[in-house]
Design an enzyme around this catalytic site. Structure first.
Site, PDB file in Angstrom:
ATOM      1  N   LYS A 106       0.841  -1.191   0.000  1.00  6.58           N
ATOM      2  CA  LYS A 106       0.000   0.000   0.000  1.00  6.58           C
ATOM      3  C   LYS A 106       0.877   1.242   0.000  1.00  6.58           C
ATOM      4  CE  LYS A 106      -3.676  -2.438   2.447  1.00  6.58           C
ATOM      5  NZ  LYS A 106      -4.384  -2.681   3.708  1.00  6.58           N
ATOM      6  N   GLY A 134      -7.689  -4.037   1.955  1.00  7.64           N
ATOM      7  CA  GLY A 134      -8.821  -4.018   2.883  1.00  7.64           C
ATOM      8  C   GLY A 134      -8.321  -4.127   4.305  1.00  7.64           C
ATOM      9  N   LYS A 189      -5.156   5.886   3.467  1.00  5.68           N
ATOM     10  CA  LYS A 189      -5.615   5.675   4.850  1.00  5.68           C
ATOM     11  C   LYS A 189      -4.425   5.669   5.802  1.00  5.68           C
ATOM     12  CE  LYS A 189      -4.267   1.193   5.291  1.00  5.68           C
ATOM     13  NZ  LYS A 189      -3.415   0.634   6.335  1.00  5.68           N
ATOM     14  N   ASP A 242     -10.639  -0.017   5.756  1.00  9.62           N
ATOM     15  CA  ASP A 242      -9.210  -0.041   6.087  1.00  9.62           C
ATOM     16  C   ASP A 242      -8.830   1.152   6.970  1.00  9.62           C
ATOM     17  OD1 ASP A 242      -6.826  -1.317   6.052  1.00  9.62           O
ATOM     18  OD2 ASP A 242      -6.390  -0.996   3.928  1.00  9.62           O
ATOM     19  N   GLU A 279       4.171   2.957   6.036  1.00  4.01           N
ATOM     20  CA  GLU A 279       3.938   3.429   4.662  1.00  4.01           C
ATOM     21  C   GLU A 279       3.418   4.860   4.596  1.00  4.01           C
ATOM     22  OE1 GLU A 279       4.956   2.240   2.032  1.00  4.01           O
ATOM     23  OE2 GLU A 279       4.778   0.072   1.872  1.00  4.01           O
TER      24      GLU A 279
END
Ligand SMILES: NC(=O)C1=CN([C@@H]2O[C@H](COP(=O)(O)OP(=O)(O)OC[C@H]3O[C@@H](n4cnc5c(N)ncnc54)[C@H](OP(=O)(O)O)[C@@H]3O)[C@@H](O)[C@H]2O)C=CC1
Ligand SMILES: O=C(CO)COP(=O)(O)O
Length: 335
Positions: A106, A134, A189, A242, A279
């Site tokens: 991600k 997810g 997110k 998420d 991340e």
């Protein structure tokens, strides 16, 4: 049953190796570190990434890319997002042109502002790509805690194949054609989760967290839709789903890093303490740049950037957010 190679033996790559072997597939787990491969072979564990988990004997391990990616039905990219391009370059001449690849990482690449599958398609022209995303912390998936995710691909066949290969009684996989929306939701997110962690670190409460989740998904949705994604995707597993898990979970690396920053650490100190990949720190600048490119207002993401990279005090960042001009809640509304 399929032959699958997972690239990246972090907590997620290792948890997915356990899942896929459990589904009956022949799985090779590749690590870029020979000593990690030897340790996993010797101890049937990946103690630094998934402490206490016994790895099934059926998993094959390799640190040799050439042998790892040879004759595989599917490659799973599970390296940190900043290692995706270099890893793809290394396998370019080792795989067939139409190799099927599922990205489970991600992140948005700084500079190009590409998603993970866009990087893969850029380097590996002709590869067929999907993203699996997810609310799915490795620590829970490996304990078979019921988890729901979405497999997105421009190819219906690859979305179906991904669903078929990964799904089991405890891991439910939906499919979606909205690859961009799924990847933007999964990547951004993490930036909001840093803000949620900062809020925890400052000692703020549930009200603040709920506000960050609610206004955070609004920002992510605004940007994703401006880029061409479907609004519904961001109301789904790789959007609000998420975001909720990452902002609330004790397993979240991004929330934890944010917590340390809220307690006074720098971004680097926080990442060093978390030890695993955070991340959101890498995607924050890219998210800000995407906002500028598409003319979308991203106030939380902007303040996260200032705290991470411009030494802004976290409390000042919150004060500025609270003191923004008076607005209506809806972007478009009239009486
Ligand atoms: N953990 C989770 O629950 C989930 C993670 N993800 C995503 O999966 C991706 C991987 O995360 P996660 O497994 O948690 O990360 P970890 O920090 O647990 O592990 C990262 C792994 O990648 C290795 N690595 C680092 N640099 C390179 C490189 N240049 N080439 C190859 N391998 C490298 C690390 O090796 P070393 O030990 O030597 O540093 C380590 O084994 C991230 O994008 C994350 O957002 C998605 C869903 C769930
Ligand atoms: O993406 C994840 C869960 O779905 C993992 O989130 P963290 O990287 O914050 O742990």
């Amino acid at each position: 049953m399929a032959r699958i190679c997972i690239l990246g033996a972090g907590s997620w790559g290792t948890a997915l190796a356990v899942l896929l072997v459990g589904n009956g597939h022949t799985v090779t787990l590749w690590s870029h570190r020979e000593e990690e491969v030897l340790a996993m072979q010797r101890t049937s564990a990946n103690e630094s990434k998934l402490p206490g988990v016994v790895l099934p004997r059926e998993i094959r391990y390799s640190s040799q890319l050439k042998e790892a990616v040879k004759n595989q039905d599917l490659l799973v990219f599970a390296v940190p997002s900043k290692a995706t391009r270099e890893t793809a370059k290394k396998i370019k001449d080792l795989i067939p042109e139409d190799q099927k690849i599922v990205s489970v990482s991600k992140g948005i690449e700084e500079g190009t502002l590409y998603s993970q599958t866009q990087i893969l398609e850029d380097v590996l022209k002709g590869a067929l790509t999907a993203a699996l995303s997810g609310p799915s912390h490795a620590e829970e998936v490996v304990r078979r805690i019921p988890t729901l995710v979405v497999a997105a691909s421009k190819s219906h066949d690859l979305a179906l194949l991904t669903q078929e290969l990964f799904m089991n009684a405890n891991f439910r996989v939906y499919i979606s054609p909205d690859l961009l929306g799924v990847e933007i939701g999964g990547s951004l997110k993490n930036v909001i989760a840093l803000a949620a962690g900062m809020s925890d670190g400052l000692g703020y409460g549930d009200n603040t967290k709920a506000a960050l989740i609610t206004r955070g998904i609004k920002e992510i949705t605004r940007l994703a839709v401006a880029m061409g994604a479907k609004e519904d995707t961001l109301a789904g597993l790789s959007g609000i789903g998420d975001l909720i898990v990452t902002c609330q979970s004790m397993h979240s690396r991004n929330r934890m890093a944010g917590y340390y920053i809220g307690q006074g650490d720098s971004a680097q100190e926080a990442m060093d303490k978390v030890k695993m990949v955070v991340e959101g720190v890498y995607s924050a600048r890219a998210a800000r740049a995407l906002g500028q490119r598409y003319g979308v207002d991203l106030p939380i993401i902007e303040q996260v950037n200032r705290v991470l990279f411009e030494q802004m005090d976290v409390r000042k960042a919150v004060l500025e957010l609270m003191g923004r001009e008076k607005k209506a809640e809806l972007d478009h509304c009239s009486w």
